[in-house]
Design a protein around this motif. Structure first.
Motif, PDB file in Angstrom:
ATOM      1  N   MET A   6     -39.595 -11.551   0.248  1.00 49.43           N
ATOM      2  CA  MET A   6     -39.461 -12.382  -0.937  1.00 49.43           C
ATOM      3  C   MET A   6     -40.555 -13.429  -0.868  1.00 49.43           C
ATOM      4  SD  MET A   6     -37.535 -12.975  -3.792  1.00 49.43           S
ATOM      5  CE  MET A   6     -37.122 -11.293  -3.563  1.00 49.43           C
ATOM      6  N   ASP A   7     -41.293 -13.569  -1.958  1.00 50.29           N
ATOM      7  CA  ASP A   7     -42.397 -14.524  -1.953  1.00 50.29           C
ATOM      8  C   ASP A   7     -41.893 -15.959  -2.125  1.00 50.29           C
ATOM      9  OD1 ASP A   7     -42.852 -15.382  -4.986  1.00 50.29           O
ATOM     10  OD2 ASP A   7     -42.351 -13.242  -4.952  1.00 50.29           O
ATOM     11  N   LYS A   8     -42.705 -16.888  -1.665  1.00 49.46           N
ATOM     12  CA  LYS A   8     -42.315 -18.300  -1.648  1.00 49.46           C
ATOM     13  C   LYS A   8     -42.109 -18.868  -3.047  1.00 49.46           C
ATOM     14  CE  LYS A   8     -44.188 -19.215   2.814  1.00 49.46           C
ATOM     15  NZ  LYS A   8     -44.498 -20.187   3.768  1.00 49.46           N
ATOM     16  N   LYS A   9     -42.872 -18.344  -4.001  1.00 47.23           N
ATOM     17  CA  LYS A   9     -42.751 -18.821  -5.383  1.00 47.23           C
ATOM     18  C   LYS A   9     -41.352 -18.508  -5.932  1.00 47.23           C
ATOM     19  CE  LYS A   9     -45.203 -18.359  -9.783  1.00 47.23           C
ATOM     20  NZ  LYS A   9     -46.255 -17.611 -10.498  1.00 47.23           N
ATOM     21  N   THR A  10     -40.881 -17.301  -5.671  1.00 47.52           N
ATOM     22  CA  THR A  10     -39.545 -16.901  -6.130  1.00 47.52           C
ATOM     23  C   THR A  10     -38.469 -17.721  -5.419  1.00 47.52           C
ATOM     24  OG1 THR A  10     -40.362 -14.668  -6.534  1.00 47.52           O
ATOM     25  CG2 THR A  10     -37.985 -14.925  -6.422  1.00 47.52           C
ATOM     26  N   ILE A  11     -38.652 -17.919  -4.130  1.00 44.46           N
ATOM     27  CA  ILE A  11     -37.684 -18.707  -3.355  1.00 44.46           C
ATOM     28  C   ILE A  11     -37.605 -20.128  -3.925  1.00 44.46           C
ATOM     29  CG2 ILE A  11     -37.172 -19.716  -1.096  1.00 44.46           C
ATOM     30  CD1 ILE A  11     -36.718 -16.699  -1.162  1.00 44.46           C
ATOM     31  N   LYS A  12     -38.757 -20.675  -4.233  1.00 43.11           N
ATOM     32  CA  LYS A  12     -38.804 -22.041  -4.784  1.00 43.11           C
ATOM     33  C   LYS A  12     -38.044 -22.098  -6.112  1.00 43.11           C
ATOM     34  CE  LYS A  12     -42.351 -25.334  -4.211  1.00 43.11           C
ATOM     35  NZ  LYS A  12     -43.777 -25.573  -4.129  1.00 43.11           N
ATOM     36  N   LYS A  13     -38.228 -21.050  -6.939  1.00 49.46           N
ATOM     37  CA  LYS A  13     -37.522 -21.000  -8.225  1.00 49.46           C
ATOM     38  C   LYS A  13     -36.014 -20.908  -8.019  1.00 49.46           C
ATOM     39  CE  LYS A  13     -41.082 -18.805 -11.069  1.00 49.46           C
ATOM     40  NZ  LYS A  13     -41.429 -17.583 -11.817  1.00 49.46           N
ATOM     41  N   ILE A  14     -35.605 -20.101  -7.042  1.00 52.45           N
ATOM     42  CA  ILE A  14     -34.168 -19.952  -6.768  1.00 52.45           C
ATOM     43  C   ILE A  14     -33.586 -21.282  -6.322  1.00 52.45           C
ATOM     44  CG2 ILE A  14     -32.456 -18.856  -5.266  1.00 52.45           C
ATOM     45  CD1 ILE A  14     -34.327 -16.386  -5.210  1.00 52.45           C
ATOM     46  N   LYS A  15     -34.329 -21.996  -5.487  1.00 44.55           N
ATOM     47  CA  LYS A  15     -33.853 -23.304  -5.017  1.00 44.55           C
ATOM     48  C   LYS A  15     -33.666 -24.286  -6.177  1.00 44.55           C
ATOM     49  CE  LYS A  15     -35.288 -23.420  -0.209  1.00 44.55           C
ATOM     50  NZ  LYS A  15     -36.076 -24.101   0.814  1.00 44.55           N
ATOM     51  N   LYS A  16     -34.435 -24.075  -7.241  1.00 46.60           N
ATOM     52  CA  LYS A  16     -34.310 -24.948  -8.416  1.00 46.60           C
ATOM     53  C   LYS A  16     -33.247 -24.449  -9.393  1.00 46.60           C
ATOM     54  CE  LYS A  16     -39.015 -26.707  -8.289  1.00 46.60           C
ATOM     55  NZ  LYS A  16     -40.334 -26.736  -8.945  1.00 46.60           N
ATOM     56  N   GLY A  17     -32.598 -23.323  -9.031  1.00 46.84           N
ATOM     57  CA  GLY A  17     -31.509 -22.819  -9.860  1.00 46.84           C
ATOM     58  C   GLY A  17     -31.900 -21.774 -10.882  1.00 46.84           C
ATOM     59  N   ARG A  69     -23.212 -16.439  -0.502  1.00 48.12           N
ATOM     60  CA  ARG A  69     -23.587 -17.383   0.563  1.00 48.12           C
ATOM     61  C   ARG A  69     -25.073 -17.730   0.509  1.00 48.12           C
ATOM     62  NH1 ARG A  69     -19.565 -17.700   4.950  1.00 48.12           N
ATOM     63  NH2 ARG A  69     -17.828 -16.436   4.265  1.00 48.12           N
ATOM     64  N   VAL A  70     -25.883 -16.731   0.187  1.00 52.37           N
ATOM     65  CA  VAL A  70     -27.323 -16.985   0.065  1.00 52.37           C
ATOM     66  C   VAL A  70     -27.569 -17.963  -1.073  1.00 52.37           C
ATOM     67  CG1 VAL A  70     -29.515 -15.916  -0.645  1.00 52.37           C
ATOM     68  CG2 VAL A  70     -28.104 -14.846   1.130  1.00 52.37           C
ATOM     69  N   PHE A  71     -26.919 -17.741  -2.188  1.00 51.54           N
ATOM     70  CA  PHE A  71     -27.114 -18.623  -3.349  1.00 51.54           C
ATOM     71  C   PHE A  71     -26.680 -20.049  -3.011  1.00 51.54           C
ATOM     72  CE2 PHE A  71     -25.826 -20.524  -7.417  1.00 51.54           C
ATOM     73  CZ  PHE A  71     -26.999 -20.362  -8.115  1.00 51.54           C
ATOM     74  N   LYS A  72     -25.501 -20.156  -2.406  1.00 51.07           N
ATOM     75  CA  LYS A  72     -24.993 -21.499  -2.065  1.00 51.07           C
ATOM     76  C   LYS A  72     -25.792 -22.165  -0.949  1.00 51.07           C
ATOM     77  CE  LYS A  72     -20.178 -20.866  -3.433  1.00 51.07           C
ATOM     78  NZ  LYS A  72     -18.793 -20.713  -2.960  1.00 51.07           N
ATOM     79  N   GLY A  73     -26.323 -21.337  -0.034  1.00 48.02           N
ATOM     80  CA  GLY A  73     -27.023 -21.911   1.116  1.00 48.02           C
ATOM     81  C   GLY A  73     -28.532 -21.909   1.006  1.00 48.02           C
ATOM     82  N   MET A  74     -29.053 -21.540  -0.147  1.00 51.70           N
ATOM     83  CA  MET A  74     -30.510 -21.454  -0.308  1.00 51.70           C
ATOM     84  C   MET A  74     -31.208 -22.769   0.035  1.00 51.70           C
ATOM     85  SD  MET A  74     -32.915 -19.411  -0.813  1.00 51.70           S
ATOM     86  CE  MET A  74     -32.725 -17.988  -1.828  1.00 51.70           C
ATOM     87  N   HIS A  75     -30.551 -23.896  -0.198  1.00 53.94           N
ATOM     88  CA  HIS A  75     -31.177 -25.190   0.099  1.00 53.94           C
ATOM     89  C   HIS A  75     -31.384 -25.386   1.612  1.00 53.94           C
ATOM     90  CE1 HIS A  75     -26.888 -25.990   0.572  1.00 53.94           C
ATOM     91  NE2 HIS A  75     -27.222 -27.001   1.336  1.00 53.94           N
ATOM     92  N   THR A  76     -30.673 -24.607   2.441  1.00 60.01           N
ATOM     93  CA  THR A  76     -30.827 -24.738   3.896  1.00 60.01           C
ATOM     94  C   THR A  76     -31.908 -23.805   4.445  1.00 60.01           C
ATOM     95  OG1 THR A  76     -29.171 -23.038   4.391  1.00 60.01           O
ATOM     96  CG2 THR A  76     -28.377 -25.318   4.149  1.00 60.01           C
TER      97      THR A  76
END
Length: 177
Positions: free
Chosen positions: A1-12, A52-59
């Protein structure tokens, strides 16, 4: 998973999470079915993992690879379900399963392999699935299983040895029939 997508997920961003789901669902199901031997349980494990991934993405630490982090959560969820299953299984069910297995011996190579893997300890089965089904490196497995690389190598060696012994038993069993 690329960092750009991860960043977007962290922003909801729900579309980014959907992309993550689409990318990881097939391999998560494959690994879960291999470890749990039940499509229903595997589906539950994968669903709970995504929650759990969705809820814990900030960690999640962006400096580390995502896939081992994801599979660590999945492996923990699979372990939780196995423990739950052991607690729920009663003696009558065990006897019923043994009776069914006696009357329905495995017939295909895949069934023989699955049955042999089922005889292994959970930790050995996990190691084989992560290495040979999902293709993780020993370093990645170390991160997922939270053990040293030498412990991963040892576990893989032992798992392969025990699987080989189980398969020999099955082969001898079939020849006697």
């Amino acid at each position: 998973m690329d960092k750009k997508t991860i960043k977007k997920i962290k922003k909801g961003d729900k579309k980014a999470f959907r992309a993550l789901y689409d990318a990881y669902y097939p391999s998560a199901m494959r690994a879960s079915i291999s470890m749990l031997k039940s499509e229903s349980d595997a589906s539950d494990a994968v669903q709970e993992t995504f929650i759990r991934v969705f809820k814990g993405m900030h960690t999640y630490d962006d400096s580390k690879p995502f896939k081992p982090w994801f599979f660590r959560i999945l492996t923990n969820e699979v372990r939780r379900l196995i423990q739950k299953r052991k607690q729920e299984q009663d003696i009558d069910q065990v006897a019923r399963n043994e009776l069914e297995q006696t009357h329905n011996p495995p017939s295909t190579d895949q069934e023989i392999l699955y049955e042999a893997m089922e005889q292994l300890k959970e930790s050995h089965r996990e190691a084989l699935v992560l290495k040979y089904v999902e293709g993780f490196s020993e370093k990645e497995m170390s991160s997922i299983l939270d053990i040293s690389i030498s412990a991963v190598k040892s576990r893989l060696f032992q798992a392969r040895k025990l699987l080989k012994e189980e398969l020999r038993g099955d082969l001898y069993g079939q020849q006697q029939i």
